[in-house]
Scaffold this motif. Structure first.
Motif, mmCIF file in Angstrom:
data_model
loop_
_atom_site.group_PDB
_atom_site.id
_atom_site.type_symbol
_atom_site.label_atom_id
_atom_site.label_comp_id
_atom_site.label_asym_id
_atom_site.label_seq_id
_atom_site.Cartn_x
_atom_site.Cartn_y
_atom_site.Cartn_z
ATOM 1 N N ALA A 7 1.044 -1.156 0.034
ATOM 2 C CA ALA A 7 0.074 -0.051 -0.018
ATOM 3 C C ALA A 7 0.817 1.251 -0.102
ATOM 4 C CB ALA A 7 -0.822 -0.099 1.274
ATOM 5 N N PHE A 8 1.933 1.293 0.619
ATOM 6 C CA PHE A 8 2.843 2.326 0.850
ATOM 7 C C PHE A 8 3.466 2.622 -0.639
ATOM 8 C CE2 PHE A 8 3.759 1.647 5.435
ATOM 9 C CZ PHE A 8 2.735 2.210 5.796
ATOM 10 N N ASP A 9 3.661 1.378 -1.371
ATOM 11 C CA ASP A 9 4.376 1.601 -2.728
ATOM 12 C C ASP A 9 3.421 2.637 -3.796
ATOM 13 O OD1 ASP A 9 6.019 1.515 -5.030
ATOM 14 O OD2 ASP A 9 4.642 -0.273 -5.611
ATOM 15 N N LYS A 10 2.098 2.501 -3.562
ATOM 16 C CA LYS A 10 1.127 3.255 -3.969
ATOM 17 C C LYS A 10 1.246 4.707 -3.639
ATOM 18 C CE LYS A 10 -2.052 -0.632 -4.738
ATOM 19 N NZ LYS A 10 -3.307 -1.170 -4.683
ATOM 20 N N ASP A 11 1.410 4.875 -2.362
ATOM 21 C CA ASP A 11 1.457 6.251 -1.780
ATOM 22 C C ASP A 11 2.770 7.029 -2.190
ATOM 23 O OD1 ASP A 11 -0.620 5.955 -0.194
ATOM 24 O OD2 ASP A 11 0.298 5.133 1.542
ATOM 25 N N TRP A 12 3.880 6.210 -2.432
ATOM 26 C CA TRP A 12 5.138 6.714 -3.133
ATOM 27 C C TRP A 12 4.758 7.318 -4.236
ATOM 28 C CZ3 TRP A 12 8.684 8.524 -0.026
ATOM 29 C CH2 TRP A 12 9.101 7.699 1.023
ATOM 30 N N SER A 13 4.111 6.445 -5.185
ATOM 31 C CA SER A 13 3.811 7.008 -6.545
ATOM 32 C C SER A 13 2.879 8.070 -6.630
ATOM 33 C CB SER A 13 3.172 5.691 -7.421
ATOM 34 O OG SER A 13 2.742 5.970 -8.504
ATOM 35 N N HIS A 14 1.715 8.172 -5.737
ATOM 36 C CA HIS A 14 1.005 9.210 -5.902
ATOM 37 C C HIS A 14 1.851 10.694 -5.320
ATOM 38 C CE1 HIS A 14 -2.764 11.524 -4.890
ATOM 39 N NE2 HIS A 14 -2.106 12.044 -3.789
ATOM 40 N N LEU A 15 2.446 10.562 -4.255
ATOM 41 C CA LEU A 15 3.410 11.827 -3.741
ATOM 42 C C LEU A 15 4.204 12.163 -4.888
ATOM 43 C CD1 LEU A 15 4.006 10.499 -0.132
ATOM 44 C CD2 LEU A 15 2.536 12.349 -0.816
ATOM 45 N N LYS A 16 4.777 11.265 -5.567
ATOM 46 C CA LYS A 16 5.884 11.740 -6.659
ATOM 47 C C LYS A 16 4.906 12.414 -7.831
ATOM 48 C CE LYS A 16 9.581 10.516 -9.601
ATOM 49 N NZ LYS A 16 9.129 10.855 -10.853
ATOM 50 N N ASN A 17 3.923 11.943 -8.008
ATOM 51 C CA ASN A 17 3.462 12.123 -9.467
ATOM 52 C C ASN A 17 2.174 13.013 -9.627
ATOM 53 O OD1 ASN A 17 5.489 10.542 -11.034
ATOM 54 N ND2 ASN A 17 4.280 8.861 -10.219
ATOM 55 N N GLN A 18 1.670 13.171 -8.494
ATOM 56 C CA GLN A 18 0.162 13.820 -8.234
ATOM 57 C C GLN A 18 0.225 15.068 -7.220
ATOM 58 O OE1 GLN A 18 -2.079 12.680 -10.241
ATOM 59 N NE2 GLN A 18 -0.793 10.999 -10.923
ATOM 60 N N GLU A 19 1.384 15.253 -6.713
ATOM 61 C CA GLU A 19 1.448 16.285 -5.686
ATOM 62 C C GLU A 19 2.421 17.346 -6.168
ATOM 63 O OE1 GLU A 19 -0.750 16.560 -3.518
ATOM 64 O OE2 GLU A 19 -1.760 14.686 -3.341
ATOM 65 N N ASP A 20 3.113 18.079 -5.344
ATOM 66 C CA ASP A 20 3.837 19.039 -5.723
ATOM 67 C C ASP A 20 5.447 18.719 -5.756
ATOM 68 O OD1 ASP A 20 4.422 18.747 -2.944
ATOM 69 O OD2 ASP A 20 4.025 20.821 -2.376
ATOM 70 N N PHE A 21 5.751 17.481 -5.856
ATOM 71 C CA PHE A 21 7.248 17.158 -5.949
ATOM 72 C C PHE A 21 7.918 17.669 -7.148
ATOM 73 C CE2 PHE A 21 10.811 13.742 -6.303
ATOM 74 C CZ PHE A 21 11.249 14.054 -4.967
#
Length: 264
Positions: free
Chosen positions: A26-40
């Motif tokens: 589940a955390f792997d999906k969170d990493w993807s979201h934080l990198k690609n869908q937020e302000d990273f």
């Protein structure tokens, strides 16, 4: 989930490892979201020569999640990878579980952002996620120690298994056999091993310290592993691991240090 037949005697611990694996997935999906869908994407605001130190929290954190969920979720199904319990325990040595990474990565990423006045919500969340994964690594370490203390692991490695011996004393019976329902015969069974009360006291202390649920669970797991090692005979080494694992919360256990040392 049904645990494979050859691991039934340690099924609760295997089930825990698999559950931790699901968390990492589940955390792997969170990493993807934080990198690609937020302000990273605005990490480019950090000077080029320092940018890699911020990007490292994503790179290392996601690598950790991917490796751990693959390794843990394979335990119950990949016999070629994990043919025995010993293979499971040995497979995690020299990996993320035992510190084969730089634990300062999230702190450095935060410091670099502060230094250059770059306020990224995604980086803050990545730092928190990285540290949450470290808590799961601690839970895996404790569980692997419990598996190493198990009778199955000892039998696989030719280590003598210390069975609890029962001393049975019979009184009020004059014959060579005992009638279980007779009123004149009594039997008492005494188990040689009595767990020191210090372990229960430590768990009570953890629960009374108003810690967050995850921290409380990790600390209780560590105490339970320590108690198991005391019964199995591996207390000295387990004590060293315990002190390292709980160092961030040593004030909780300071009243018990002398008592634990007396058990060495």
């Amino acid at each position: 989930m049904e645990i494979r037949k050859d691991l039934e005697s340690v099924a609760p611990y295997i089930s825990r490892l698999i559950s931790v694996g699901e968390e990492f997935r589940a955390f792997d999906k969170d990493w993807s979201h934080l990198k690609n869908q937020e302000d990273f994407r605005f990490v480019s605001r950090v000077p080029y020569e320092k940018r890699h130190k911020v990007e490292a929290v994503y790179a290392d954190g996601r690598d950790m999640a991917i490796y751990m969920y693959d390794a843990l979720l394979s335990i119950n199904s990949d016999f070629s990878r994990y043919p025995t319990l010993t293979a499971i325990v040995e497979a995690f040595k020299n990996t993320w579980v035992y510190g084969s990474y730089d634990p300062e990565v999230p702190n450095v990423a935060s410091d670099v952002c502060v230094e250059h006045d770059v306020d990224l919500w995604s980086v803050k969340q990545m730092v928190a996620l990285f540290k949450k994964q470290e808590q799961l690594l601690a839970a895996v370490r404790v569980t692997l120690q419990m598996l190493q203390n198990s009778d199955l692991y000892k039998m696989e490695n030719g280590i003598p298994v210390m069975k609890q011996e029962a001393n049975i004393q019979v009184s009020g019976n004059s014959g060579s056999s005992i009638n279980i329902n007779s009123s004149g015969a009594t039997a008492s069974v005494t188990v040689n091993y009595n767990e020191p009360t210090i372990f229960a006291d430590m768990i009570s202390a953890i629960k009374s310290n108003d810690l967050d649920n995850e921290t409380e669970k990790v600390l209780i797991d560590n105490v339970q592993a320590l108690a198991a090692s005391h019964q199995s005979g591996g207390f000295k080494e387990a004590y060293k691991d315990f002190m390292q694992n709980v160092s961030a919360h040593i004030t909780v256990f300071s009243p018990f240090i002398s008592g634990l040392a007396a058990l060495l």
